[in-house]
Scaffold this active site. Sequence first.
Site, PDB file in Angstrom:
ATOM      1  N   ARG A   1     -50.243  16.652  79.496  1.00  0.00           N
ATOM      2  CA  ARG A   1     -49.533  17.903  79.211  1.00  0.00           C
ATOM      3  C   ARG A   1     -48.638  17.815  77.983  1.00  0.00           C
ATOM      4  NH1 ARG A   1     -51.419  17.544  83.703  1.00  0.00           N
ATOM      5  NH2 ARG A   1     -52.335  19.353  84.698  1.00  0.00           N
TER       6      ARG A   1
ATOM      7  N   ARG B   1     -45.260  23.533  85.549  1.00  0.00           N
ATOM      8  CA  ARG B   1     -45.308  23.230  84.117  1.00  0.00           C
ATOM      9  C   ARG B   1     -45.803  24.384  83.249  1.00  0.00           C
ATOM     10  NH1 ARG B   1     -45.654  17.011  83.317  1.00  0.00           N
ATOM     11  NH2 ARG B   1     -44.287  17.678  81.632  1.00  0.00           N
ATOM     12  N   PRO B   2     -45.125  25.541  83.344  1.00  0.00           N
ATOM     13  CA  PRO B   2     -45.493  26.673  82.484  1.00  0.00           C
ATOM     14  C   PRO B   2     -45.110  26.421  81.031  1.00  0.00           C
ATOM     15  CG  PRO B   2     -43.469  27.156  83.673  1.00  0.00           C
ATOM     16  CD  PRO B   2     -43.939  25.811  84.161  1.00  0.00           C
ATOM     17  N   ILE B   3     -45.650  27.237  80.115  1.00  0.00           N
ATOM     18  CA  ILE B   3     -45.249  27.094  78.704  1.00  0.00           C
ATOM     19  C   ILE B   3     -44.712  28.419  78.136  1.00  0.00           C
ATOM     20  CG2 ILE B   3     -46.744  25.124  78.172  1.00  0.00           C
ATOM     21  CD1 ILE B   3     -48.573  27.229  76.701  1.00  0.00           C
TER      22      ILE B   3
ATOM     23  N   LEU C   1     -41.802  29.464  77.706  1.00  0.00           N
ATOM     24  CA  LEU C   1     -40.683  29.361  76.756  1.00  0.00           C
ATOM     25  C   LEU C   1     -41.162  28.907  75.370  1.00  0.00           C
ATOM     26  CD1 LEU C   1     -38.077  27.739  79.183  1.00  0.00           C
ATOM     27  CD2 LEU C   1     -38.080  30.115  78.359  1.00  0.00           C
TER      28      LEU C   1
ATOM     29  N   ILE D   1     -35.328  20.034  88.503  1.00  0.00           N
ATOM     30  CA  ILE D   1     -36.167  20.294  87.324  1.00  0.00           C
ATOM     31  C   ILE D   1     -37.611  20.607  87.712  1.00  0.00           C
ATOM     32  CG2 ILE D   1     -36.884  19.448  85.040  1.00  0.00           C
ATOM     33  CD1 ILE D   1     -33.839  19.668  85.263  1.00  0.00           C
TER      34      ILE D   1
ATOM     35  N   ARG E   1     -49.760   4.910  81.874  1.00  0.00           N
ATOM     36  CA  ARG E   1     -49.528   6.034  80.948  1.00  0.00           C
ATOM     37  C   ARG E   1     -48.159   5.926  80.286  1.00  0.00           C
ATOM     38  NH1 ARG E   1     -51.233  11.840  83.098  1.00  0.00           N
ATOM     39  NH2 ARG E   1     -50.419  12.187  81.024  1.00  0.00           N
TER      40      ARG E   1
HETATM   41  N1  EPU Z   1     -40.241  25.273  81.945  1.00  0.00           N
HETATM   42  C1  EPU Z   1     -40.456  26.623  81.990  1.00  0.00           C
HETATM   43  N2  EPU Z   1     -41.109  27.199  80.939  1.00  0.00           N
HETATM   44  C2  EPU Z   1     -41.546  26.496  79.867  1.00  0.00           C
HETATM   45  C3  EPU Z   1     -41.317  25.101  79.819  1.00  0.00           C
HETATM   46  C4  EPU Z   1     -40.655  24.514  80.878  1.00  0.00           C
HETATM   47  O1  EPU Z   1     -40.083  27.291  82.947  1.00  0.00           O
HETATM   48  O2  EPU Z   1     -42.105  27.083  78.950  1.00  0.00           O
HETATM   49  C5  EPU Z   1     -39.554  24.620  83.053  1.00  0.00           C
HETATM   50  C6  EPU Z   1     -40.375  23.518  83.699  1.00  0.00           C
HETATM   51  O3  EPU Z   1     -41.260  24.043  84.675  1.00  0.00           O
HETATM   52  C7  EPU Z   1     -39.316  22.633  84.290  1.00  0.00           C
HETATM   53  C8  EPU Z   1     -38.197  22.715  83.266  1.00  0.00           C
HETATM   54  O4  EPU Z   1     -38.439  23.923  82.522  1.00  0.00           O
HETATM   55  O5  EPU Z   1     -38.834  23.192  85.496  1.00  0.00           O
HETATM   56  C9  EPU Z   1     -38.109  21.554  82.295  1.00  0.00           C
HETATM   57  O6  EPU Z   1     -39.373  21.299  81.738  1.00  0.00           O
HETATM   58  P1  EPU Z   1     -39.525  20.739  80.254  1.00  0.00           P
HETATM   59  O7  EPU Z   1     -40.233  21.769  79.439  1.00  0.00           O
HETATM   60  O8  EPU Z   1     -38.206  20.268  79.760  1.00  0.00           O
HETATM   61  O9  EPU Z   1     -40.508  19.516  80.488  1.00  0.00           O
HETATM   62  P2  EPU Z   1     -41.524  18.984  79.392  1.00  0.00           P
HETATM   63  O10 EPU Z   1     -40.936  19.145  78.064  1.00  0.00           O
HETATM   64  O11 EPU Z   1     -42.875  19.520  79.654  1.00  0.00           O
HETATM   65  C10 EPU Z   1     -40.605  16.541  79.233  1.00  0.00           C
HETATM   66  C11 EPU Z   1     -41.109  15.161  79.539  1.00  0.00           C
HETATM   67  C12 EPU Z   1     -41.175  14.955  81.045  1.00  0.00           C
HETATM   68  C13 EPU Z   1     -39.771  15.186  81.622  1.00  0.00           C
HETATM   69  C14 EPU Z   1     -39.271  16.586  81.238  1.00  0.00           C
HETATM   70  C15 EPU Z   1     -37.853  16.880  81.708  1.00  0.00           C
HETATM   71  C16 EPU Z   1     -42.544  14.622  77.682  1.00  0.00           C
HETATM   72  C17 EPU Z   1     -43.903  14.315  77.189  1.00  0.00           C
HETATM   73  N3  EPU Z   1     -42.430  14.948  78.960  1.00  0.00           N
HETATM   74  O12 EPU Z   1     -41.573  17.428  79.783  1.00  0.00           O
HETATM   75  O13 EPU Z   1     -41.547  13.594  81.238  1.00  0.00           O
HETATM   76  O14 EPU Z   1     -39.805  15.067  83.019  1.00  0.00           O
HETATM   77  O15 EPU Z   1     -39.318  16.726  79.796  1.00  0.00           O
HETATM   78  O16 EPU Z   1     -36.973  15.944  81.193  1.00  0.00           O
HETATM   79  O17 EPU Z   1     -41.585  14.546  76.933  1.00  0.00           O
HETATM   80  C18 EPU Z   1     -42.434  11.760  82.391  1.00  0.00           C
HETATM   81  O18 EPU Z   1     -42.235  11.076  81.373  1.00  0.00           O
HETATM   82  O19 EPU Z   1     -42.737  11.238  83.495  1.00  0.00           O
HETATM   83  C19 EPU Z   1     -42.303  13.212  82.310  1.00  0.00           C
HETATM   84  C20 EPU Z   1     -42.849  14.031  83.209  1.00  0.00           C
END
Ligand code: EPU
Length: 420
Positions: free
Chosen positions: A91, A120-122, A124, A328, A398
């Site tokens: 992702r 894990r929506p996108i 935002l 989270i 990973r």
């Molecule tokens: N969220 C939304 N909309 C979005 C994006 C996120 O509602 O468009 C929500 C998510 O569902 C979640 C929260 O916002 O509830 C935080 O998600 P975030 O977008 O910050 O997560 P991410 O950027 O996809 C990264 C790390 C994750 C880590 C999270 C939180 C990477 C590659 N991944 O994911 O790492 O848990 O930030 O700190 O940087 C891991 O390494 O095991 C891992 C899962």
Amino acid sequence: MESFLIKGGVPLHGAVTISGSKNAALPIMAATLLTDEPCVIRRVPDLSDTRFMVKILESLGATAQLEGGTLTIHARKIKGYADYELVRKMRGSICIAGPMLARLHRARVSLPGGCVIGARPINLHLKGFEALGVKIAIAGGYVEASVKKLIGNSVFLGGRAGPTVLGTANVMMAASLAEGITIIESAACEPEVVDLANFLNAMGANIAGAGSPTITITGVPRLHGAEHEVIPDRIEAATFLIAAGATNGEVTLKGARADHLRAVIDKLNEAGVTVERKGADLVARRKARLKPADITTLPYAGFPTDVQAQMMSLLALAPGISIITERIFESRFMHVSELARLGAEIEIEGPSAIVKGGRPLSGAPVMASDLRASAALVIAGLAARGATQVNRIYHLDRGYERMDAKLHQLGARIERVEGT
Ligand code: EPU
């Protein structure tokens, strides 16, 4: 499929060097798509995720070489299409969308879909792109994004669970090559975002405020090649600190950043594990008996969700009741039922896990469900009496560089074997 076979009950002793951060490396690697000049990234951890990111970048047209932790990459020409198979498997690969839009003014990227830790929506990420003038359509499971010219704007990126790490990264990368000024409000403050901003600035971007909730990006017409060294992995560091406490050992971390680990160190202290600075190193040891602690995962500088599972293994050993609340990712409790197989007593109540700690753990075969859950099972296995087989460790590979070798070096009896 490979497994770890652990013979538990051995206190960890010795020193371990912390690798480069996976979650900093992945967006930084994607950022190399922003320039047609070569880039050199050092301290890239050798993981299946970073190798997969190399494959993605190559599939987009870059030439890349990852050797001895140094990535040399040249994205002279790129294409703007990322297939479902690429994004579904990792992702984190969604962070190629921002650079594609900046460089090509169009991107066709598969929607990632959910995973075991949550939805894990996108939305935002897309909100941020739209603020920069991007037209977005969703068709056949793909995001089709295009824009004539990216124009700077203000955008609020706070969501249901707070800021988004990769969303902030994506918008920051796109805005670097936009016309005018972009202000991201409720930006993620994680050290990985700061590391990306530092790399982008080394490429000629003009980004201020990274590490705070307000990031200001003044667009520039082009970015050039740059060299960068990735920050140490704070989640790997936290995992080893916790493993030292859980096994009643003494572990010295080399190359970790204490300033990135404040919330974790604070909770470790509360739970009876001291973490002291010794020159540039960090030394973890158990002070006395383990004690319970209540934890709520939060965006940085709060307690990281990526350390929640590992901390649960430690608190399962601490006599008394600990309450761990996950704010989270809604389904990030897959490790609970596996920890129960080792004898831990944990109940889930809504977003919280109630850990009735102090029961002795005893080894059993367990199944890893995701990266950090796997690390939690390894820690529990190291602390348990008898043999634990952690199956499906491809999840661990990973995100942890040579975890078995590093633990072995600390005296753990751990072997990589063919398993189920
Ligand atoms: N969220 C939304 N909309 C979005 C994006 C996120 O509602 O468009 C929500 C998510 O569902 C979640 C929260 O916002 O509830 C935080 O998600 P975030 O977008 O910050 O997560 P991410 O950027 O996809 C990264 C790390 C994750 C880590 C999270 C939180 C990477 C590659 N991944 O994911 O790492 O848990 O930030 O700190 O940087 C891991 O390494 O095991 C891992 C899962």
